[in-house]
Motif scaffolding. Structure first.
Motif, PDB file in Angstrom:
ATOM      1  N   GLU A  73       7.279  -8.813  11.193  1.00 43.81           N
ATOM      2  CA  GLU A  73       5.858  -8.814  10.888  1.00 43.81           C
ATOM      3  C   GLU A  73       5.282  -7.414  11.074  1.00 43.81           C
ATOM      4  OE1 GLU A  73       2.312 -10.181   9.593  1.00 43.81           O
ATOM      5  OE2 GLU A  73       4.204 -11.291   9.678  1.00 43.81           O
ATOM      6  N   GLY A  74       4.518  -6.960  10.052  1.00 42.13           N
ATOM      7  CA  GLY A  74       3.857  -5.659  10.143  1.00 42.13           C
ATOM      8  C   GLY A  74       4.730  -4.493   9.777  1.00 42.13           C
ATOM      9  N   LYS A  75       5.978  -4.714   9.417  1.00 45.25           N
ATOM     10  CA  LYS A  75       6.881  -3.606   9.116  1.00 45.25           C
ATOM     11  C   LYS A  75       7.331  -3.584   7.664  1.00 45.25           C
ATOM     12  CE  LYS A  75       7.176  -2.013  13.348  1.00 45.25           C
ATOM     13  NZ  LYS A  75       6.704  -0.657  13.706  1.00 45.25           N
ATOM     14  N   ASP A  76       6.812  -4.495   6.847  1.00 50.09           N
ATOM     15  CA  ASP A  76       7.255  -4.504   5.455  1.00 50.09           C
ATOM     16  C   ASP A  76       6.460  -3.483   4.647  1.00 50.09           C
ATOM     17  OD1 ASP A  76       4.973  -6.068   3.835  1.00 50.09           O
ATOM     18  OD2 ASP A  76       5.190  -6.898   5.852  1.00 50.09           O
ATOM     19  N   PHE A  77       6.964  -3.163   3.460  1.00 53.12           N
ATOM     20  CA  PHE A  77       6.352  -2.159   2.589  1.00 53.12           C
ATOM     21  C   PHE A  77       4.901  -2.513   2.291  1.00 53.12           C
ATOM     22  CE2 PHE A  77       5.757   0.787  -0.741  1.00 53.12           C
ATOM     23  CZ  PHE A  77       6.841   1.656  -0.789  1.00 53.12           C
ATOM     24  N   PHE A  78       4.637  -3.784   2.125  1.00 51.92           N
ATOM     25  CA  PHE A  78       3.316  -4.219   1.689  1.00 51.92           C
ATOM     26  C   PHE A  78       2.259  -4.006   2.762  1.00 51.92           C
ATOM     27  CE2 PHE A  78       6.659  -6.651  -0.398  1.00 51.92           C
ATOM     28  CZ  PHE A  78       6.455  -6.231  -1.694  1.00 51.92           C
ATOM     29  N   SER A  79       2.646  -4.140   4.023  1.00 55.81           N
ATOM     30  CA  SER A  79       1.670  -3.898   5.088  1.00 55.81           C
ATOM     31  C   SER A  79       1.248  -2.436   5.117  1.00 55.81           C
ATOM     32  CB  SER A  79       2.252  -4.314   6.445  1.00 55.81           C
ATOM     33  OG  SER A  79       3.347  -3.491   6.796  1.00 55.81           O
ATOM     34  N   ILE A  80       2.167  -1.553   4.768  1.00 60.55           N
ATOM     35  CA  ILE A  80       1.830  -0.123   4.714  1.00 60.55           C
ATOM     36  C   ILE A  80       0.792   0.132   3.618  1.00 60.55           C
ATOM     37  CG2 ILE A  80       2.751   2.195   4.334  1.00 60.55           C
ATOM     38  CD1 ILE A  80       3.734   0.904   6.914  1.00 60.55           C
ATOM     39  N   LEU A  99      -1.444   4.911  -1.124  1.00 67.55           N
ATOM     40  CA  LEU A  99      -0.421   5.916  -0.839  1.00 67.55           C
ATOM     41  C   LEU A  99      -0.110   6.698  -2.112  1.00 67.55           C
ATOM     42  CD1 LEU A  99       1.751   7.113   1.116  1.00 67.55           C
ATOM     43  CD2 LEU A  99       3.296   5.313   0.301  1.00 67.55           C
ATOM     44  N   LEU A 100      -0.165   8.012  -2.024  1.00 67.63           N
ATOM     45  CA  LEU A 100       0.212   8.888  -3.135  1.00 67.63           C
ATOM     46  C   LEU A 100       1.615   9.424  -2.874  1.00 67.63           C
ATOM     47  CD1 LEU A 100      -0.872  10.449  -5.737  1.00 67.63           C
ATOM     48  CD2 LEU A 100      -1.204  12.376  -4.157  1.00 67.63           C
ATOM     49  N   VAL A 101       2.475   9.369  -3.884  1.00 71.91           N
ATOM     50  CA  VAL A 101       3.817   9.944  -3.758  1.00 71.91           C
ATOM     51  C   VAL A 101       3.966  11.064  -4.785  1.00 71.91           C
ATOM     52  CG1 VAL A 101       4.935   7.946  -2.749  1.00 71.91           C
ATOM     53  CG2 VAL A 101       4.751   8.094  -5.222  1.00 71.91           C
ATOM     54  N   HIS A 102       4.646  12.134  -4.371  1.00 75.37           N
ATOM     55  CA  HIS A 102       4.772  13.351  -5.172  1.00 75.37           C
ATOM     56  C   HIS A 102       6.254  13.704  -5.286  1.00 75.37           C
ATOM     57  CE1 HIS A 102       3.216  17.766  -5.868  1.00 75.37           C
ATOM     58  NE2 HIS A 102       3.692  17.201  -6.959  1.00 75.37           N
ATOM     59  N   HIS A 103       6.814  13.442  -6.462  1.00 74.51           N
ATOM     60  CA  HIS A 103       8.233  13.702  -6.695  1.00 74.51           C
ATOM     61  C   HIS A 103       8.412  15.070  -7.368  1.00 74.51           C
ATOM     62  CE1 HIS A 103       8.275   9.434  -5.949  1.00 74.51           C
ATOM     63  NE2 HIS A 103       7.686   9.161  -7.090  1.00 74.51           N
ATOM     64  N   LEU A 162       8.151  18.952   3.571  1.00 74.65           N
ATOM     65  CA  LEU A 162       8.956  18.980   4.786  1.00 74.65           C
ATOM     66  C   LEU A 162       8.071  18.934   6.028  1.00 74.65           C
ATOM     67  CD1 LEU A 162      11.690  21.589   3.782  1.00 74.65           C
ATOM     68  CD2 LEU A 162      12.022  19.154   4.189  1.00 74.65           C
ATOM     69  N   ARG A 163       6.954  19.673   5.994  1.00 73.55           N
ATOM     70  CA  ARG A 163       6.036  19.673   7.143  1.00 73.55           C
ATOM     71  C   ARG A 163       5.416  18.288   7.345  1.00 73.55           C
ATOM     72  NH1 ARG A 163       4.280  24.668   5.000  1.00 73.55           N
ATOM     73  NH2 ARG A 163       2.350  23.690   4.234  1.00 73.55           N
ATOM     74  N   SER A 164       5.180  17.577   6.242  1.00 73.77           N
ATOM     75  CA  SER A 164       4.503  16.282   6.347  1.00 73.77           C
ATOM     76  C   SER A 164       5.352  15.241   7.071  1.00 73.77           C
ATOM     77  CB  SER A 164       4.142  15.765   4.956  1.00 73.77           C
ATOM     78  OG  SER A 164       5.304  15.353   4.249  1.00 73.77           O
ATOM     79  N   THR A 165       6.678  15.419   7.086  1.00 78.69           N
ATOM     80  CA  THR A 165       7.536  14.445   7.763  1.00 78.69           C
ATOM     81  C   THR A 165       7.415  14.544   9.277  1.00 78.69           C
ATOM     82  OG1 THR A 165       9.442  15.947   7.800  1.00 78.69           O
ATOM     83  CG2 THR A 165       9.193  14.512   5.875  1.00 78.69           C
ATOM     84  N   ASN A 166       6.827  15.645   9.757  1.00 79.23           N
ATOM     85  CA  ASN A 166       6.708  15.837  11.196  1.00 79.23           C
ATOM     86  C   ASN A 166       5.329  15.463  11.717  1.00 79.23           C
ATOM     87  OD1 ASN A 166       9.340  16.934  11.311  1.00 79.23           O
ATOM     88  ND2 ASN A 166       8.543  18.914  10.600  1.00 79.23           N
ATOM     89  N   MET A 167       4.514  14.803  10.862  1.00 77.47           N
ATOM     90  CA  MET A 167       3.180  14.395  11.290  1.00 77.47           C
ATOM     91  C   MET A 167       3.253  13.368  12.414  1.00 77.47           C
ATOM     92  SD  MET A 167       1.371  13.987   7.568  1.00 77.47           S
ATOM     93  CE  MET A 167      -0.065  13.216   8.295  1.00 77.47           C
ATOM     94  N   THR A 168       2.300  13.399  13.256  1.00 73.28           N
ATOM     95  CA  THR A 168       2.247  12.426  14.351  1.00 73.28           C
ATOM     96  C   THR A 168       0.972  11.632  14.274  1.00 73.28           C
ATOM     97  OG1 THR A 168       1.240  14.085  15.792  1.00 73.28           O
ATOM     98  CG2 THR A 168       3.645  13.874  15.852  1.00 73.28           C
ATOM     99  N   PRO A 194       7.736   9.935   2.812  1.00 74.03           N
ATOM    100  CA  PRO A 194       6.421  10.102   3.431  1.00 74.03           C
ATOM    101  C   PRO A 194       6.382   9.504   4.830  1.00 74.03           C
ATOM    102  CG  PRO A 194       6.187   9.388   1.158  1.00 74.03           C
ATOM    103  CD  PRO A 194       7.638   9.317   1.476  1.00 74.03           C
ATOM    104  N   TYR A 195       5.646  10.159   5.690  1.00 74.73           N
ATOM    105  CA  TYR A 195       5.607   9.754   7.098  1.00 74.73           C
ATOM    106  C   TYR A 195       5.271   8.273   7.257  1.00 74.73           C
ATOM    107  CZ  TYR A 195       3.983   9.288  11.891  1.00 74.73           C
ATOM    108  OH  TYR A 195       3.804   8.856  13.170  1.00 74.73           O
ATOM    109  N   ARG A 196       4.302   7.780   6.499  1.00 73.84           N
ATOM    110  CA  ARG A 196       3.881   6.387   6.659  1.00 73.84           C
ATOM    111  C   ARG A 196       5.010   5.402   6.366  1.00 73.84           C
ATOM    112  NH1 ARG A 196      -1.087   5.575   2.945  1.00 73.84           N
ATOM    113  NH2 ARG A 196      -0.742   3.396   3.590  1.00 73.84           N
ATOM    114  N   LEU A 197       5.932   5.793   5.463  1.00 74.40           N
ATOM    115  CA  LEU A 197       7.016   4.887   5.088  1.00 74.40           C
ATOM    116  C   LEU A 197       8.220   4.995   6.015  1.00 74.40           C
ATOM    117  CD1 LEU A 197       6.984   5.129   1.192  1.00 74.40           C
ATOM    118  CD2 LEU A 197       5.891   3.426   2.663  1.00 74.40           C
ATOM    119  N   GLN A 198       8.181   5.944   6.929  1.00 74.11           N
ATOM    120  CA  GLN A 198       9.304   6.073   7.858  1.00 74.11           C
ATOM    121  C   GLN A 198       9.326   4.941   8.871  1.00 74.11           C
ATOM    122  OE1 GLN A 198       9.267  10.010   9.567  1.00 74.11           O
ATOM    123  NE2 GLN A 198       9.266  11.010   7.570  1.00 74.11           N
TER     124      GLN A 198
END
Length: 721
Positions: free
Chosen positions: A359-366, A372-376, A715-721, A339-343
């Motif tokens: 600081e601010g880059k760990d999983f928990f800050s996200i 966050l919803l994940v779809h496998h 795939l489209r979601s990875t290109n979000m800005t 997911p884009y947010r986790l990149q």
């Protein structure tokens, strides 16, 4: 203005005519799997895969469901199912349904797919089709590689009929003593430690008019059958016929009497390896009557337990051919994305001298920013859920990790992360469900590994399976303790996460953290928790909550407003839930159900279920996620979780379903449901008689394949800005 209230004449909603038999509904599901093998739109090697899945599914059905019915008949238990059948009637109906389906299954391989495979340079041959060079090679291979593994077992007054293991492929051999003319019977087991299909070297492969040949070989049992003289020297081989046995494989565990649950399950597993009572005999239709009767007598089976085919037995082994490097004959490679947010994440630094994360880059800050919803498998399991647990294991501010494990893989990165967390001094508690059917042995192994490093391991609750998919991470942040959660619909298994569609919610909402804390106290200690802030928990409050949500839609319609329910799950069996859905339909609530497998509800019945529609989606991935949507007079509510609407899930398992509070995620889930309801490629519509009709695109309408749509969306979601 509200519409006028609608009243309905009294009808007995528990009447047997309103219910589909559970076992026959499951057989319909497996027939839909078989259809994928028959569908010319499915790539060729994928068609072989679906034949193998059909066969494997049917094996488990006999080991568990048919075995249980036979036990009920033997014990003279004649309780009726909701559809009004006795155990014996169900066995009779299962056989009547399966006979033509099993024939279709084998004919699809022998008459349809084998010729197509030949055209593609894949030659699965009979021994008699081999030329002299090929036979010479295989005969030498037999002497060197196969013969030392084989053990022929004689059957005579001094040699009782040998034990035949579950799902084993065997040869029934008749030999004659040339001196006395006396005939003898013997059994040769086709060893499962060797590949079922024996490839020939490429230089010995057949040529096909200049076209490339990718695989040439024969089934293992044929190499054995044509070299039996080495096993019975001096005897004349009269005949040889393959057969296959299925046994009862369900554990019989008296939990109340077990002082040590782990030890008790290990003892039961030893019994399973031996196998229980035989429940099915598979033979070839050419098997002589005398051999057929001999096998039935020695296995204590009847004619109704025989399934005969023309061709290979045990087609589950066709999965072997999926390893061939022929991408043109398979689905396009699966592309899981992060997911884009986790990149934006940095990986945790596991150097003990450099444990601080930027600081601010760990999983928990996200997660703190927003749920966050994940779809496998469209979004990577390793890049989301595994990463969450790994970050927790190495984060110096994490104090505790608690989770449930129902099924996981043999090389589980998640368990390795939990071990690392314990070694890093964190408090780690894991409920390992030892009673997860056919995964008991794997779970015992992981439970012992976890215990060795100091993890607090709980083996589940007496009388209940813990089927929930939950993780709780407790973290110190400045002057407070914050709890992070993952609540999912699927197992923490990286292998099945590539094959099953599942959803998971990552959140740090205080109410969910407090709820999971209370739940883990119930699972690991002594607690009589009866209410939770947000989550629905079986067997505590989930049944009543779902019935209440259905009733609320009914009341809204009675008060003149609209009512709508959309539910996606693996199975709908529970009679009380079905009766509530019938009541809702009769009131005017519009109901759409997306049910992959068993559905005991009959849609489209006049005055009963005219407002209910049911589809099943069968495709490349196994639909496994559970989503529940309720319109609630425009105040929409949506839930995801681990439970199907079955008695076992609602009454005999610990299950967790969570409401979705984030409006963006709620809209995403509604979009997922809408895409699936619009599927016209992989969707099947359930008819009121229990049959299914596959949807087809209308003329000039594009094909709508929901699983392909989700892959494109990811795939489209990875290109979000």
């Amino acid at each position: 203005m509200p519409k006028s209230k609608k009243t309905n004449p009294a009808i007995n909603l528990s009447d047997a005519q309103y219910y589909i038999n559970r076992e026959l509904s499951w057989l319909q599901f497996n027939s839909r799997v078989l259809h994928e093998a028959c569908d010319e739109r499915t790539p060729l090697l994928e068609r072989l895969k679906f034949l193998a899945i059909f066969s494997s599914n049917l094996d488990e059905f006999f080991m568990v469901r048919v075995a249980a019915l036979k036990q009920q008949v033997e014990a003279k238990v004649n309780l009726l199912t909701p559809d009004g059948r006795t155990p014996q009637q169900q066995l009779d109906d299962i056989r009547s349904y399966l006979n033509p389906v099993v024939t279709k299954h084998n004919e699809q391989f022998e008459r349809v797919l084998q010729p197509l495979l030949l055209n593609q340079g894949i030659y699965i041959l009979d021994y008699i089709e081999l030329n002299s060079k090929q036979r010479s090679y295989l005969d030498h291979y037999f002497k060197e590689q196969i013969f030392p593994v084989l053990t022929p077992l004689a059957v005579d007054p001094s040699h009782p009929f040998p034990y035949i293991s579950n799902l084993s492929l065997n040869l029934a051999v008749v030999v004659k003593n040339p001196e006395t003319e006396e005939e003898f019977f013997a059994r040769v087991k086709v060893p499962s430690v060797l590949p079922r299909f024996l490839p020939l070297p490429s230089e010995l492969g057949l040529q096909n008019n200049g076209k490339p040949v990718y695989w040439t070989g024969i089934p293992l049992e044929q190499a054995i059958a044509h070299n039996l003289e080495y096993l019975f020297p001096g005897m004349n081989i009269q005949e040889c016929h393959p057969f296959r046995i299925t046994r009862d494989a369900d554990l019989e565990l008296e939990e109340d009497e077990a002082d040590d649950l782990l030890l008790a399950i290990e003892q039961e597993l030893r019994k399973r390896r031996m196998g229980g009572t035989p429940v099915r005999l598979e033979i070839k239709s050419q098997t002589p009557e005398v051999l057929r009767c001999r096998l039935l007598q020695d296995l204590e089976l009847t004619e109704n337990d025989i399934y005969q085919v023309d061709g290979l037995l045990g087609l589950r082994d066709l999965m072997y051919f999926m390893a061939l490097p022929l991408s043109a004959l398979k689905e396009l490679p699966r592309q899981s994305v992060v997911p884009y947010r986790l990149q934006r994440l940095r990986e945790p630094n596991i150097d003990p001298d450099l444990l601080e994360l930027e600081e601010g880059k760990d999983f928990f800050s996200i997660i703190r920013e927003k749920d966050l919803l994940v779809h496998h498998p469209y979004q990577s399991f390793s890049g989301t859920v595994e990463r969450f647990i790994t970050h927790a294991a190495w984060d110096p501010n994490v104090l505790a990790i608690k989770m449930t494990l129902y099924r996981t893989s043999g090389d589980s990165p998640i368990v390795n992360a939990l071990i690392a967390a314990a070694e890093n001094g964190k408090q780690v508690s894991v409920l390992v469900e030892l009673k997860a059917r056919f995964d008991e042995e794997n779970n015992i192994y992981w439970a012992r590994r976890l215990e060795k490093v100091g993890v607090h391991v709980v083996y589940g609750l007496v009388g209940l399976k813990t089927h929930s998919k939950i993780v709780l991470v407790v973290r110190r942040e400045k002057d407070r303790i914050r709890r992070y959660v993952h609540i999912g619909t699927g197992n923490y298994n990286p292998k099945t996460a590539r094959l099953y569609t599942d959803l998971g919610l990552l959140s740090c909402r205080e109410e969910l953290g407090a709820d999971l804390t209370d739940l883990f106290n119930f699972l690991t200690g002594y607690s009589l928790q009866k209410s939770y802030r947000e989550i629905l928990v079986a067997p505590v409050n989930m049944r009543d909550c779902f019935l209440g949500l259905i009733k609320r839609e009914i009341e809204n319609v009675k008060n003149g407003f609209s009512g709508r329910i959309v539910a996606k799950m693996n199975a709908l069996v529970d009679p009380e839930i079905i009766a509530a859905l019938y009541d809702a339909s009769r009131t005017g609530v519009q109901i759409d159900l997306i049910i992959r497998g068993i559905c005991c509800l009959r849609p489209g019945l006049k005055d009963i279920s005219e407002n209910i529609r049911v589809i099943s989606i069968i495709g490349r991935f196994l639909e496994h996620s559970r989503i529940f949507y309720f319109y609630n007079n425009t105040q929409e509510e949506i839930y995801i979780g681990s439970a199907d609407w079955m008695r076992r899930n609602l009454d005999r398992r610990v299950e967790v379903t969570t409401p979705i509070k984030d409006q963006d995620i709620a809209k995403d889930l509604q979009e997922i449901l809408g895409i699936m309801l619009a599927d016209n490629r992989q969707a099947w519509e359930l008819q009121s008689d229990g049959s299914y009709i596959q949807r087809r695109p209308c003329d000039n309408c594009p094909e709508a394949n929901s699983q392909k749509t989700f892959m494109s969306m990811a795939l489209r979601s990875t290109n979000m800005t």
